[in-house]
Design an enzyme around this catalytic site. Structure first.
Site, PDB file in Angstrom:
ATOM      1  N   GLY A   6     -15.312 -12.043  32.770  1.00  0.00           N
ATOM      2  CA  GLY A   6     -14.131 -11.891  33.624  1.00  0.00           C
ATOM      3  C   GLY A   6     -14.089 -10.503  34.222  1.00  0.00           C
ATOM      4  N   SER A   7     -12.883 -10.056  34.546  1.00  0.00           N
ATOM      5  CA  SER A   7     -12.734  -8.786  35.256  1.00  0.00           C
ATOM      6  C   SER A   7     -12.992  -7.595  34.332  1.00  0.00           C
ATOM      7  CB  SER A   7     -11.308  -8.695  35.806  1.00  0.00           C
ATOM      8  OG  SER A   7     -10.393  -8.820  34.725  1.00  0.00           O
TER       9      SER A   7
ATOM     10  N   GLY B 114     -12.134  -6.785  30.361  1.00  0.00           N
ATOM     11  CA  GLY B 114     -13.134  -6.243  29.437  1.00  0.00           C
ATOM     12  C   GLY B 114     -12.680  -4.936  28.810  1.00  0.00           C
TER      13      GLY B 114
ATOM     14  N   CYS C 253     -19.682 -13.235  40.588  1.00  0.00           N
ATOM     15  CA  CYS C 253     -19.797 -11.866  40.059  1.00  0.00           C
ATOM     16  C   CYS C 253     -20.955 -11.157  40.751  1.00  0.00           C
ATOM     17  CB  CYS C 253     -19.983 -11.887  38.551  1.00  0.00           C
ATOM     18  SG  CYS C 253     -21.286 -12.992  38.038  1.00  0.00           S
TER      19      CYS C 253
ATOM     20  N   GLU D 168     -19.388  -9.686  30.080  1.00  0.00           N
ATOM     21  CA  GLU D 168     -19.962 -10.013  31.391  1.00  0.00           C
ATOM     22  C   GLU D 168     -18.849  -9.819  32.410  1.00  0.00           C
ATOM     23  OE1 GLU D 168     -23.110 -10.862  31.909  1.00  0.00           O
ATOM     24  OE2 GLU D 168     -23.797 -11.277  29.875  1.00  0.00           O
TER      25      GLU D 168
END
Ligand code: NAD
Length: 497
Positions: free
Chosen positions: A231-232, A236, A287, A253
Site C-alpha cells: 500500500g501507500s 508503511g 505501483c 511493498e
C-alpha cells in the site's frame, strides 16, 4: 453482462453481497454493488489462534505435498479466470485484458510455487573441524498476515499466499476495504482447492474484511511472525515500525515514483509505446506506473510532440468496452487528488497537457491522462500521485539524468531507453539506478513473476514473488553435526576441563 450477472458468475451469493456495513461501489459508474459483512476487531485473536493451530499441523506436511494444494489452486484459477477477471474489472475498473492479466499473474505464481515446493534448498558448508558436517536448513515461520492494496486486489494475495503455503505457513488476508468482493470470490476459489486437497488443517487460509483496525490486529500480534503489507508509504510508515517493535518480520511493498531515462540514441517509437502503457495503463494506478520522464535535450521536443499526438487519441471510458485503454480511477476522491496535484505542478511552473475530468460513464471518475512539462524536479514531482500524471524533465549528461532518477524518496522501478551499451550498463551498475527494478528498453511496469519484486528507500525494501523471495517466509537454521569422537572447539580455542 450486468453488474448482478458478473457478481453471480464469480460465485458471490446474496449473503456475501447484502446485510453488512461495508458499502462497495463499482468505479465504472459509482453504483453501490454490495454491503459486505466486516470482521470485528474483537474476533481477530480467535482467527489468529486458528492460524497458529493450523501452523502446528501444516509445518510437518512435506513441502511437495503442500505444493499439491497450490497446484490445485492454479487449476481452480484457470477455470475461474474469465469470471474473476470480469469481477476485477467491475470492482477496480481495470480494462478487460488487465483484469484477466491479473488472474493470469495468480496462475503464474502458482506454477512457480509448485516447482518451488520441491526446491526449498539449503546448503552444506565446509566445517573447519574434523569429523563435523555443517548445514543450513529452511523451516516455516508461522502465520503470514497479508494486507493488500486496492489496485492489485487479488494478485498480491497470490504472490504472498502461494509462497507462504509451500513454505509451510498459514495465511490470513486482509484485502483493501475498497475491494472486498474480489477477495471473497478468490477465497471461494481457494476453498474449492482446499476441498479437493482433502486433509489441509482448518484455518490454513483465512480472509478478514475491514479497514485499518482489522489490519492493525495482524500488525500488532506477536503470533503473526510475518506481515506483508502492500500500500501507500503512509501506511508503511505506521505498519513497519509496529511490526519491528514486536520483533516480527515486515515485508513492505509501498509507493513508487518510477522514471524512464530517454537517451539520444533511444528508439523513440519503442519508447513512445512503453511510455503510453507505463504512464496511462491501469489509469496510472500501478505501483510501477511511469511518473517521470527524464529526456535528453536533443530528443525532448520530438518525443513530447509524438507523445502529445498519442495522448490526444487514447480512448478513455467504460473498461468493459473493446478498444478502451483507460478506465476510471478508483473513486472521485482519487480524481480530485489528481486535479489538485496538477494545480500544484502549475504553480511550480509546469505546463499541463490533458488532465481533465471527463464523463466516461455517468457516476465514474474518468480523466484524460496528463503530460506535464516541468522546469525541474520540484516538490510535487517527488510525490507519488496515484493517477495518470507524467512529468517531463530534461537532462544534458547521463550523470544528471541518474541524479534526477535517484533523488526522489521512493525506489521501486526504473528504466532507460538507449542503444548505447555504455549508458545501459552504467544504468544497471552500482552507480546507476538505485531502484529494486531496473530495465533497459522496457518500461517500468508489467513485471514477470519469475523475478523478485519490490523496491528500496520509501518503497519499503520488501521482496515478493520470484527468485529467492521465498526465503522471506522461512527461518534459516544453521546446524553442525559432530560425527567424530573428539570435541574440538571452533577457532582452535582450548578449554580443558
Ligand atoms: P493504502 O495504504 O491506502 O491501503 C493499503 C492497505 O493498507 C489497505 O488494505 C488498508 O486497509 C491497509 N491499511 C491502511 N492503514 C493501515 C494501518 N494503519 N494498519 C493496518 N492496515 C492499514 O493504499 P491503497 O490506496 O489501497 O493503494 C495504493 C498504494 O499502494 C500506492 O501508494 C501504491 O504505490 C501502493 N502499492 C504498492 C505496491 C508494491 O508492490 N510496491 C503494489 C500495489 C500498490
Amino acid at each position: 453482462m450486468t453488474h448482478a450477472e458478473i457478481l453471480a458468475a464469480a460465485g458471490l451469493t446474496k449473503t456475501d453481497l447484502a446485510g453488512g456495513t461495508l458499502a462497495v461501489h463499482s468505479p465504472i459508474d459509482g453504483a453501490e454493488i454490495a454491503k459486505v459483512h466486516e470482521t470485528q476487531a474483537g474476533d481477530m485473536p480467535a482467527i489468529i489462534a486458528r492460524s497458529q493451530a493450523a501452523f502446528r499441523q501444516w509445518r510437518d506436511v512435506p513441502a511437495p505435498r503442500r505444493g499439491e494444494l497450490v497446484r490445485l489452486l492454479g487449476e481452480e484459477l484457470r477455470a475461474a479466470k474469465a469470471a474473476l477477471g470480469a469481477l476485477v474489472t467491475l470492482e477496480v475498473g481495470k480494462i478487460t485484458s488487465e483484469g484477466l492479466g491479473e488472474v493470469q499473474e495468480m496462475i503464474d505464481i502458482c506454477d512457480f510455487a509448485v516447482g518451488l515446493s520441491r526446491q526449498l534448498y539449503g546448503l552444506t558448508i565446509a566445517s573447519e573441524r574434523p569429523g563435523h558436517r555443517m548445514a543450513e536448513t529452511w523451516h516455516p515461520l508461522g502465520p503470514v498476515g497479508i494486507i493488500s492494496a486496492f489496485n492489485f486486489p487479488v494478485a498480491v494475495w497470490s504472490w504472498n499466499a502461494a509462497l507462504a503455503l509451500v513454505c509451510g505457513n498459514p495465511v490470513i488476508w486482509k484485502p483493501s476495504e475498497k475491494t472486498p468482493l474480489t477477495a471473497i470470490a478468490t477465497h471461494k476459489i481457494m476453498e474449492r482447492a482446499l476441498a479437493r486437497f482433502g486433509d489441509a488443517p482448518e484455518g490454513l487460509c483465512q480472509l478478514v474484511i475491514g479497514g485499518p483496525a482489522v489490519g492493525d490486529a495482524l500488525v500488532s500480534s506477536k503470533d503473526v511472525p510475518v506481515l506483508s503489507a502492500t500500500g501507500s508509504t503512509r501506511m508503511g510508515s505506521i505498519v513497519g515500525p509496529k511490526v519491528a517493535a514486536r520483533w516480527g518480520r515486515p515485508i513492505l511493498e509501498l509507493g513508487g515514483n518510477n522514471a524512464m531515462i530517454v537517451a539520444p540514441s533511444a528508439d523513440l517509437e519503442m519508447a513512445v509505446r512503453a511510455i503510453a502503457f507505463g504512464a496511462v495503463g491501469t489509469a496510472g494506478q500501478r505501483c510501477t506506473s511511469l511518473r517521470r520522464l527524464i529526456v535528453h535535450r536533443s530528443v525532448r521536443d520530438d518525443l513530447v510532440k509524438r507523445l502529445a499526438k498519442v495522448y490526444a487519441k487514447l480512448p478513455v471510458g467504460d473498461p468493459r468496452k473493446a478498444g478502451t485503454l483507460i478506465g476510471p480511477l478508483i473513486d472521485i476522491g482519487s480524481r480530485d487528488r489528481m486535479l489538485k496535484q496538477l494545480e500544484k505542478a502549475k504553480a511550480e511552473g509546469g505546463k499541463v497537457h490533458g488532465g481533465q475530468a471527463v464523463e466516461g460513464v455517468k457516476g465514474g471518475a474518468y480523466v484524460t491522462p496528463a503530460l506535464v512539462e516541468m522546469p525541474g524536479q520540484t516538490a510535487t514531482v517527488c510525490e507519488e500521485c496515484f493517477a495518470p500524471i507524467l512529468y517531463v524533465l530534461t537532462y544534458d549528461t547521463l550523470d544528471e539524468a541518474l541524479t534526477l532518477q535517484n533523488e526522489v524518496p521512493q525506489g521501486l522501478s526504473s528504466c532507460i531507453f538507449t542503444l548505447n551499451l555504455r549508458e545501459a550498463e552504467t544504468f544497471l551498475s552500482a552507480s546507476g539506478s538505485d531502484c529494486g527494478i531496473a530495465n533497459v528498453n522496457i518500461g517500468p511496469s508489467g513485471a514477470e513473476i519469475g523475478g523478485a519484486f519490490g523496491g528500496e528507500k520509501e518503497t519499503g525494501g520488501g521482496r515478493e514473488s520470484g527468485s529467492d523471495a521465498w526465503k522471506g517466509y522461512m527461518r534459516r537454521q544453521t546446524s553442525t553435526v559432530n560425527f567424530s569422537a573428539k570435541l574440538p572447539l571452533a577457532q582452535g580455542v582450548e578449554f580443558p576441563v
